[in-house]
Design a protein around this motif. Structure first.
Motif, short mmCIF file in Angstrom:
data_model
loop_
_atom_site.label_atom_id
_atom_site.label_comp_id
_atom_site.label_asym_id
_atom_site.label_seq_id
_atom_site.Cartn_x
_atom_site.Cartn_y
_atom_site.Cartn_z
N ASP A 102 0.85 -1.20 0.00
CA ASP A 102 0.00 0.00 0.00
C ASP A 102 0.88 1.24 0.00
OD1 ASP A 102 -2.02 -1.80 0.20
OD2 ASP A 102 -2.57 -1.33 2.27
N SER A 103 0.50 2.25 -0.80
CA SER A 103 1.34 3.45 -0.90
C SER A 103 0.51 4.64 -1.34
CB SER A 103 2.49 3.22 -1.88
OG SER A 103 1.98 3.05 -3.20
N LEU A 104 1.06 5.81 -1.11
CA LEU A 104 0.50 7.07 -1.59
C LEU A 104 1.66 7.96 -1.97
CD1 LEU A 104 -1.97 8.87 -2.10
CD2 LEU A 104 -1.72 9.71 0.24
N LYS A 105 1.66 8.46 -3.21
CA LYS A 105 2.78 9.26 -3.70
C LYS A 105 2.29 10.55 -4.34
CE LYS A 105 5.84 5.32 -4.48
NZ LYS A 105 6.76 4.62 -5.43
N LEU A 106 3.09 11.59 -4.19
CA LEU A 106 2.84 12.88 -4.80
C LEU A 106 3.79 13.07 -5.97
CD1 LEU A 106 1.47 15.76 -4.54
CD2 LEU A 106 3.49 16.40 -3.21
N TYR A 107 3.28 13.53 -7.09
CA TYR A 107 4.12 13.75 -8.25
C TYR A 107 3.67 15.02 -8.98
CZ TYR A 107 0.20 12.12 -11.04
OH TYR A 107 -1.04 11.99 -11.63
N GLY A 108 4.50 15.51 -9.87
CA GLY A 108 4.10 16.71 -10.60
C GLY A 108 5.12 17.14 -11.62
N GLU A 109 4.83 18.29 -12.22
CA GLU A 109 5.65 18.85 -13.29
C GLU A 109 5.48 20.35 -13.31
OE1 GLU A 109 5.18 19.32 -18.11
OE2 GLU A 109 4.36 17.53 -17.14
N VAL A 110 6.57 21.06 -13.55
CA VAL A 110 6.53 22.50 -13.78
C VAL A 110 7.28 22.77 -15.07
CG1 VAL A 110 7.19 24.78 -12.96
CG2 VAL A 110 6.41 23.05 -11.33
N GLY A 111 6.64 23.47 -16.01
CA GLY A 111 7.27 23.73 -17.29
C GLY A 111 7.03 25.14 -17.76
N VAL A 112 8.05 25.71 -18.36
CA VAL A 112 7.97 27.06 -18.91
C VAL A 112 8.53 27.02 -20.33
CG1 VAL A 112 8.72 29.45 -18.72
CG2 VAL A 112 8.20 28.15 -16.65
N GLY A 113 7.80 27.60 -21.28
CA GLY A 113 8.26 27.62 -22.66
C GLY A 113 7.15 28.06 -23.58
N GLY A 114 7.40 27.95 -24.88
CA GLY A 114 6.36 28.36 -25.81
C GLY A 114 6.74 28.22 -27.26
N HIS A 115 5.79 28.63 -28.12
CA HIS A 115 5.91 28.54 -29.56
C HIS A 115 6.47 29.85 -30.10
CE1 HIS A 115 3.16 25.05 -29.29
NE2 HIS A 115 2.55 25.78 -28.36
N ILE A 116 7.53 29.75 -30.88
CA ILE A 116 8.22 30.92 -31.41
C ILE A 116 7.84 31.13 -32.87
CG2 ILE A 116 10.48 31.95 -31.86
CD1 ILE A 116 11.55 30.17 -29.57
N SER A 117 7.38 32.33 -33.21
CA SER A 117 6.94 32.69 -34.57
C SER A 117 5.92 31.68 -35.12
CB SER A 117 8.14 32.79 -35.51
OG SER A 117 8.99 33.84 -35.11
N PRO A 118 4.82 31.47 -34.42
CA PRO A 118 3.79 30.57 -34.95
C PRO A 118 3.06 31.21 -36.12
CG PRO A 118 3.02 31.62 -32.95
CD PRO A 118 4.46 32.03 -33.11
N ASN A 119 2.57 30.38 -37.03
CA ASN A 119 1.83 30.84 -38.19
C ASN A 119 0.34 30.64 -37.93
OD1 ASN A 119 0.66 31.30 -40.70
ND2 ASN A 119 2.43 30.49 -41.82
N TYR A 120 -0.39 31.73 -37.76
CA TYR A 120 -1.80 31.67 -37.39
C TYR A 120 -2.65 31.01 -38.48
CZ TYR A 120 -6.26 33.32 -35.48
OH TYR A 120 -7.52 33.39 -34.95
N GLU A 121 -2.17 31.04 -39.72
CA GLU A 121 -2.92 30.46 -40.83
C GLU A 121 -3.19 28.97 -40.63
OE1 GLU A 121 -2.53 29.72 -45.67
OE2 GLU A 121 -0.82 30.49 -44.51
N TYR A 122 -2.34 28.29 -39.87
CA TYR A 122 -2.47 26.85 -39.70
C TYR A 122 -3.54 26.48 -38.68
CZ TYR A 122 1.63 26.08 -42.58
OH TYR A 122 2.50 26.03 -43.63
N ALA A 123 -4.16 27.49 -38.07
CA ALA A 123 -5.32 27.29 -37.18
C ALA A 123 -5.01 26.37 -36.00
CB ALA A 123 -6.50 26.76 -37.97
N GLU A 124 -3.79 26.47 -35.47
CA GLU A 124 -3.43 25.66 -34.31
C GLU A 124 -3.34 26.49 -33.03
OE1 GLU A 124 -0.08 23.15 -34.83
OE2 GLU A 124 -0.77 22.33 -36.75
N PHE A 125 -3.44 27.84 -33.14
CA PHE A 125 -3.27 28.69 -31.97
C PHE A 125 -4.44 29.66 -31.83
CE2 PHE A 125 0.94 27.57 -33.63
CZ PHE A 125 1.42 26.85 -32.55
N PHE A 126 -4.65 30.12 -30.60
CA PHE A 126 -5.82 30.94 -30.28
C PHE A 126 -5.73 32.35 -30.80
CE2 PHE A 126 -2.90 32.39 -27.13
CZ PHE A 126 -3.36 33.63 -26.67
N GLN A 127 -4.51 32.83 -31.08
CA GLN A 127 -4.33 34.23 -31.46
C GLN A 127 -3.11 34.38 -32.35
OE1 GLN A 127 -3.59 36.96 -28.14
NE2 GLN A 127 -5.10 38.39 -28.98
#
Length: 356
Positions: free
Chosen positions: A32-57
């Protein structure tokens, strides 16, 4: 098809090591066990092309920061999991805001050491392996399976080098909340020291006029070959026949901003795509990845034909590539930069992730 699952699936190999980093809240001699896990991430998309309809703005940089925290436990033959995600809704039709949501909430039961069932809000069976042959991380070919779904009953089992899974989701939904109807998918795979091969399929009953999504049948295939300890190549492909409504009729306009519609004139459209991917491990901390992608949607060809020209800059199909470098100072930390060329939806993607 949940956008937030794509990166997690691509990083599945890393998660094997990450799980060992989970903080143990308690662990008993009987297992029997109980574990805490997680993730923290920072980053993003550089020069996205809005024409491809993959991003909100239409922006020159789209933030893709992400955080997860969850607990997972075992009590005799029962296992359970609760996972919260804090992410930016940066995809098409997303709000662009950081949103807190429950990503997983399920209870499972080990029938034997090699067979288990689970029920609740969890990833569908094929979601674990739909991008298995891809070693890169972002904006590669998307299979388009159902992703995480509430009201899901899933079975998974293994025997020797074989593994299989199947799931049923009652009244499934798209990432935007549009009705899918009931969803069934599954996979069968062979895993060895030299090659992994996986085949999967999905079908849904459709929304019966409640949304634009009708019936669907999807077939997917993935493979990895481990040439040496440092070199691996992968292959992914899918073909999908999807019924999409071509017309809608308002039935209640009490709220003009959110009219209730009924959808009709469903037409079967074929989508298909594939990629070849590779990974080279220079050292334990440095690795290089790449992929070459192809994708074709019948809707592109139909719309281009209607206007008598290429309404989309890439025409009826598109091809693009990615090259990336990953630095892993430890098993639970990764820094990565990935560049794109050809008919890609962005110029680059950069991020840093810490897992615990």
């Amino acid at each position: 098809m949940f956008k937030k699952t794509a990166l997690c699936i691509a990083l599945s190999a890393l998660f094997v090591g990450v799980n060992t980093q989970a903080a143990t809240i308690y662990e008993k001699d009987n297992g029997d066990s109980l574990k805490l896990y997680g993730e923290v991430g920072v980053g993003g998309h550089i020069s996205p092309n809005y024409e491809y309809a993959e991003f909100f703005q239409d922006k020159s940089y789209v933030d893709d920061s992400f955080a997860t925290m969850g607990i997972k436990g075992n009590y005799q033959a029962v296992y359970y999991r609760l996972e919260l995600d804090y992410e930016r809704e940066n995809w098409k039709y997303g709000s662009g805001d950081m949103v807190l949501s429950i990503d997983k909430m399920f209870i499972g039961y080990h029938l034997t050491d090699n067979h288990a069932i689970e029920f609740g809000l969890t990833d569908t069976a094929l979601d674990d392996y739909d991008k298995y042959g891809d070693f890169t991380f972002d904006t590669t070919v998307e299979t388009g399976e159902a992703g995480d779904q509430a009201n899901t009953l899933k079975y998974e089992g293994n025997l020797s080098n074989f593994k299989a899974g199947v799931s049923y989701s009652y009244e499934g939904e798209s990432s935007s909340g549009a009705a899918y109807g009931d969803v069934i998918n599954g996979y069968f795979g062979l895993f060895t020291d030299y090659v992994d091969v996986i085949a999967g399929a999905e079908t849904r009953t459709g929304s019966d006029g409640e949304s634009k999504y009708g019936e669907q049948v999807l077939f997917a295939f993935g493979a990895r070959a481990y040439i040496t300890e440092s070199i691996a190549i992968g292959f992914n492909a899918y073909v999908e026949d999807e019924d999409i409504a071509q017309e809608s009729t308002p039935v209640d306009i009490t709220d003009p901003l959110n009219p209730i519609k009924t959808y009709n004139d469903y037409q079967t459209l074929r989508n298909k795509g594939g990629l070849v991917s590779a990974r080279y491990k220079l050292t334990e901390k440095w690795e290089f990845t790449g992929s070459y992608n192809f994708e074709e949607y019948e809707a592109w060809a139909i719309q281009n034909a209607q206007y008598g020209k290429a309404d989309f800059s890439w025409g009826d199909e598109r091809t693009w590539g990615t090259v990336g470098v990953n630095f892993k100072p430890s098993s639970s930390v990764i820094f990565a930069v990935e560049g794109n060329f050809g008919e890609a939806a962005q110029d680059a993607y950069a991020y840093a992730r810490v897992y615990f």
